[in-house]
Scaffold this motif. Structure first.
Motif, PDB file in Angstrom:
ATOM      1  N   ALA A  52       0.841  -1.206   0.000  1.00  0.00           N
ATOM      2  CA  ALA A  52       0.000   0.000   0.000  1.00  0.00           C
ATOM      3  C   ALA A  52       0.870   1.249   0.000  1.00  0.00           C
ATOM      4  O   ALA A  52       1.718   1.406   0.871  1.00  0.00           O
ATOM      5  N   GLY A  75       1.676  -0.371  -6.939  1.00  0.00           N
ATOM      6  CA  GLY A  75       0.526  -0.987  -6.286  1.00  0.00           C
ATOM      7  C   GLY A  75       0.746  -2.457  -6.107  1.00  0.00           C
ATOM      8  O   GLY A  75       1.749  -3.016  -6.556  1.00  0.00           O
ATOM      9  N   LYS A  76      -0.206  -3.058  -5.436  1.00  0.00           N
ATOM     10  CA  LYS A  76      -0.050  -4.481  -5.195  1.00  0.00           C
ATOM     11  C   LYS A  76      -0.411  -5.261  -6.447  1.00  0.00           C
ATOM     12  O   LYS A  76      -1.283  -4.875  -7.205  1.00  0.00           O
ATOM     13  N   HIS A  84      -4.985   1.100  -1.560  1.00  0.00           N
ATOM     14  CA  HIS A  84      -4.292   0.586  -2.746  1.00  0.00           C
ATOM     15  C   HIS A  84      -4.795   1.324  -3.980  1.00  0.00           C
ATOM     16  O   HIS A  84      -5.990   1.581  -4.105  1.00  0.00           O
TER      17      HIS A  84
END
Lengths: 626, 381
Positions: free
Chosen positions: A489, A516-517, A551
């Motif tokens: 995050a 970002g993830k 996120h």
């Protein structure tokens, strides 16, 4: 009191109550300032209106926390699965502006064998049809009006009537087939489908016109989809001076019930109420596949501004007319290119804690200062654009805002220079949340505290859960699960505060990449003598802190800088990007100490011999052998 | 091979200079069985052996190149002080290669790997692995068998572990002669058998473990260490006092020309005392010792500390990382922490909510003295 507030809202909405009574009711609502009952998809909701929760929405009741679900009204007899919730309009973002109701199952067994007949081209690229469909389907469509799911549109100031938006793939599918069979072939080159998102509009004779406008085309560049035609399904019939007036085309003065009209979206148009009855119609678009569709960054920027100003109109209603004008210019630009608008344009000067900035939804200006990094500017831009929740309150509601109209943006650097402040989103070392485990000095937690099971572990005053191998294993698992959310995050919410991970903001040239993830890795959480039972290892893992993780999967943020100012440019609607934003709450685990009094359950005795356990053990052994 | 001026200094002479308050402490421990060695470098004295073979590093050398070259010992000292100085390591690499030491090549390879594009790193990595496989045994030959290498830099041991015992100081001393060994971990044999646990709930939890030679810690020479790791060794208050005494012990032993250095901060930057049970008194002794005055990172999990212990932390003025978990310091301890001179520069400070209580947590959440990120964290607890 609250129940009365809730029920009177619907009574007054449906009965078209006298103005004085509505005014009294509004005053009464303004006196009530209770907190939210629950949250749905991060949005705080109340089951009755309050001074804060004034905007009604309809949601699938199953989405509401079961503990409070029954408090929420089910105002529609036809769709009792929909519950009415009240939200704070200041918390809405472009993702939640519109309340799209899932109504597919209304049409599930309606027999939607729909045909469009009696085609008439009443203007160039504009057609009318008679809708032929079974009585059951006709009744279902007619019933849409009686669902009473209308909510005031956000651009209520620029249009009359009521409206609600729903999604029905079944209805869209039936219409797709009907359109494909009925429209002139030359008009269908590249036709893909009918957009399954419908707007149900209702106008009473004394309502204002839906003023002259262009419909905003549907656009999905990832799929090369663009809409070219608007399709209207008139569920009621009536007459008026111009119940549909296509500028430069034709004007319809009389409409039969269940008439379908398809017209080129390049037509600017206006619709007047019927002179003598309720006008109810559905609107959606014919979507085409066009691999050559071009994207003009300026149109995207304007669209971004329109969305932003729509959200800001919750705070400054005067901005809605700008938003409306921008939407119109965007729609027009899709067909004729962008034309200059009014020379004056609105900017919003905001102060979030110690940081001042100026924004218009696409451009974000920050004064340079020692305490403000570029990453922080990017973080604030994201928080503002997505109207993220910080603690219990939406970001925009935490800002002090003022609207400034100006001819251009040249004034901004000097304006901000006198207002440069400190930091509002400081960098944060996430590893503080995840201190490594200690080295183990005892093995698995015993099943019970008897001497044979336990030896002399938990009974020893030096027994330490933080150094027990099994507890450490559970702790590590819990940390892994929390890390999966938190590590990826770029922005964290710590209670009412926001912090950022500088490593997730990568500046490259004139771009700020917000990392970002990726897809989250699923992380699964986790016999004897007759002694007292001991709590299992995972019960020693408790929450040290609760952290919100925001996120973003977003395109890079462009920026330029001058001696005294950062100017960030953020276009979310460049459709080659999957725009995604989500917020989650993560519990940061810690190991609690062993408590001899509470962690040994003297009332619990393990059976000396448990046949079932024994069998399971043997099965495990068998598996190992095989 | 002997170095001119090399001098052996007897134990009795060193002990004769112990500062009186700590003298009694040593009598409860075991006296060292090793002999710290001093040698002269120029006009100064230094601890350790001046010339070593490839296993232990390089002795003082007088270069023959036209450009004046610093002494190797000086170069090694600078690298100990600035281990991240890549250019200096390259200079050292040249010296090593002149002597046929494969670590010269290793330095070059590891530095080039960092600059190599990812696709080609594998080949460099394989060459490094081959080089290490071939030479590591000889590189470690100078280390005592009791020492285990925990960390290396360019093939040189930088952190070693030694199992503590009555006779451990000698191998520790020998291991610390490695040119770049600046971190030491003390370990012990497997966990204490359960029948040796002191199960008397009224006993002092800051007593040393029965099998731990706490007094012997006074003989450790910490002067070259950046990091000392005593984690999970129950040295108790006595052990902490012995450690504190070691500073005086060795400063007096080594610093024959400059006694004033006994009051200057040591080079230790990281001190890991988790689960050592030093207690407030032990921590106060360490805090008063100049040897520990430069510590930046301090692990103190489960050390039976109270607010009094936190107050003695004030003497670690440069702390930036502090782990105080599992010490019930309470609200008073939080107040003491917030008054510490390092409170504003703590980048990392770990405490559990249970350690500080709800009032302590509220104090931390509203403390203007600590960095904003820490304050924010406590608001979310």
């Amino acid at each position: 009191m609250s129940i009365e507030l809730r029920d009177r809202f619907f009574a007054l909405s449906t009965d078209r109550a006298p103005e004085e009574e509505v005014a009294r009711y509004r005053a009464q609502v303004d006196e009530v300032d209770t907190g939210p009952a629950t949250t749905i998809d991060g949005l705080a909701v109340s089951w009755h209106p309050t001074v804060r929760f004034k905007s009604v929405r309809f949601v699938d009741a199953d989405l509401i926390d079961a503990d409070v679900r029954e408090l929420f009204a089910r105002p529609s007899d036809t769709a009792p699965y929909l519950a009415a919730v009240f939200v704070d309009p200041r918390e809405l973002s472009f993702r939640t502006f519109e309340n799209i109701l899932p109504l597919d199952h209304l049409f599930a067994d309606a027999g939607l064998e729909l045909r469009l007949t009696e085609r008439q081209e009443f203007a160039e690229g504009a057609y009318s049809f008679a809708m032929r469909l079974p009585d059951s389907a006709r009744a279902r469509l007619a019933d849409l009006d009686s669902l009473d799911l209308y909510v005031p549109p956000l651009n209520a100031a620029s249009r009359g009537g009521d409206r609600f938006i729903f999604h029905s793939a079944l209805l869209a599918e039936a219409l797709t087939a009907a359109v494909a069979a009925s429209m002139p072939r030359e008009r269908l080159d590249g036709f893909s489908h009918v957009n399954p998102v419908f707007r149900c509009n209702r106008f009473e004779p004394d309502d204002a016109n839906f003023h002259r406008h262009l419909d905003t085309p549907y656009y999905d560049a990832a799929r090369h989809h663009v809409s070219r035609y608007t399709i209207l399904l008139y569920l009621t019939g009536g007459s008026g001076e111009s119940v549909l007036d296509l500028t430069g085309g034709a004007s319809l003065t009389e409409i039969e019930p269940f008439t379908c009209v398809v017209f080129d979206q390049r037509y600017e148009h206006e619709g007047a109420p019927y002179r003598d009855g309720r006008k109810v119609f559905l609107r959606t678009e014919l979507v085409f596949t066009d691999p050559d569709v071009e994207h003009d960054p300026e149109i995207g920027a304007l669209f971004g501004k329109a969305c932003y100003l729509t959200g800001e109109s919750a705070f400054a209603p005067e901005l809605s007319r700008y938003a409306d004008a921008y939407y119109n210019r965007v729609a027009e630009a899709h067909w004729r290119g962008l034309v200059p608008g009014s020379s004056r344009e609105p900017f919003v000067h905001k102060r979030f804690r110690d940081v001042h900035f100026v924004a218009n939804g696409y451009d974000f200006w920050f004064a340079k200062s020692d305490g403000l990094s570029l990453a922080e500017c990017a973080a604030i831009t994201l928080l503002d654009h997505f109207n993220c929740k910080v603690g219990d309150t939406a970001f925009r509601a935490q800002c002090r805002s003022e609207v400034i109209e100006a001819d251009d943006s040249a004034w901004i650097p000097a304006f901000l220079q006198g207002r440069s402040g400190g930091s509002a989103v400081p960098p944060f070392d996430k590893s503080v949340l995840f201190p490594g485990p200690e080295e183990p000095n005892t093995a698995d937690m015993p099943a019970c505290a008897c001497y044979f099971c336990d030896g002399d572990n938990v009974a020893n005053p030096d027994f330490d859960t933080a150094r027990n191998e099994e507890v450490i294993e559970e702790y590590t698992r819990a940390q892994d699960a929390a890390k999966a959310e938190v590590d990826q995050a770029p922005i964290l919410m710590l209670g009412q505060d926001v912090v950022l991970d500088p490593e997730m903001f990568v500046v490259e040239g004139n771009r700020i990449h917000v990392l970002g993830k990726e897809s989250l890795t699923p992380v699964n959480f986790a016999s004897c003598q007759a002694g007292p039972g001991i709590r299992p290892a995972k019960e020693f893992i408790t929450a040290a802190a609760t952290v919100g993780a925001a996120h973003f999967l977003v395109p890079p943020i462009l920026f330029t800088e001058s001696d005294d100012c950062y100017h960030l440019k953020f276009d979310f609607f460049r459709n080659t990007w999957t725009v995604r934003h989500e917020q989650s709450t993560v519990s940061v685990p810690m190991i609690r100490s062993f408590d001899l009094d509470s962690d040994i359950d003297l009332d619990h005795k393990e059976d000396w011999y448990n046949e079932e356990d024994d069998e399971e053990d043997f099965e495990d052994e068998d598996e190992k052998v095989s | 091979m002997g170095f001119p001026g090399h001098l052996w200094w007897g134990r009795r002479q060193i002990l004769g200079r112990i500062v009186p308050p700590y003298g009694s402490l040593l009598t409860s421990g075991t006296l060292p069985r090793y002999r710290p060695r001093l040698h002269r470098e120029g006009s100064n004295w230094a601890v350790g052996v001046p010339e070593r073979g490839p296993a232990g590093g390089l002795g003082v050398s007088h270069g023959t190149a036209s450009v004046p070259r610093v002494k190797l010992a000086t170069l090694e000292q600078r690298l100990r002080d600035h281990p991240g100085d890549a250019a200096m390591w390259l200079s050292y690499s040249d010296r090593l290669r002149e002597r046929g030491d494969a670590r010269g090549r290793l330095i070059r390879l590891e530095q080039s790997r960092a600059r190599t594009r990812p696709a080609d790193r594998g080949a460099v990595g394989r060459e490094i692995e081959e080089l290490v496989r071939e030479h590591r045994r000889s590189w470690d030959a100078g280390l005592p068998p009791e020492a285990t290498v925990l960390e290396r830099r360019y093939g040189f041991a930088t952190k070693i572990a030694v199992e503590w015992s009555e006779s451990a100081p000698a191998p520790v001393d020998r291991a610390l002669r490695g040119p770049f060994v600046t971190a030491l971990r003390i370990t012990s044999r497997n966990d204490v058998p359960s029948d040796e646990w002191d199960t008397d709930p009224d006993s002092d939890e800051t007593e040393p473990a029965p099998n731990f030679e706490s007094g012997t810690l006074a003989t450790l020479d910490l002067s070259r260490l950046d990091e000392l790791d005593l984690s999970y060794q129950r040295i108790g208050t006595l052990g902490a006092q012995a450690l504190a005494a070691s500073a005086y012990f060795h400063s007096e032993a080594t610093d024959v020309t400059a006694p004033a250095t006994s009051t200057t901060a040591g080079r230790l930057k990281t001190l890991d005392l988790r689960y050592c049970r030093v207690g407030d008194v032990g921590l106060a002794a360490l805090a008063a010792s100049p040897q520990f005055g430069g510590v930046r990172c301090l692990h103190l999990q489960r050390n039976a500390l109270s607010a009094a212990g936190v107050r003695s932390l004030h003497r670690f003025a440069g702390l930036t990382e502090l782990d105080l978990r599992y010490n019930g310091i309470g609200e008073e301890g939080v107040r003491a922490l917030l008054e510490a001179p390092f409170a504003g520069s703590l980048g990392r400070m770990l405490l559990n909510p249970d350690d500080v209580g709800s009032d302590g947590a509220k104090l931390l959440a509203s403390a203007p003295h600590i960095p904003a990120a820490l304050r924010m964290y406590w608001r979310s607890v």
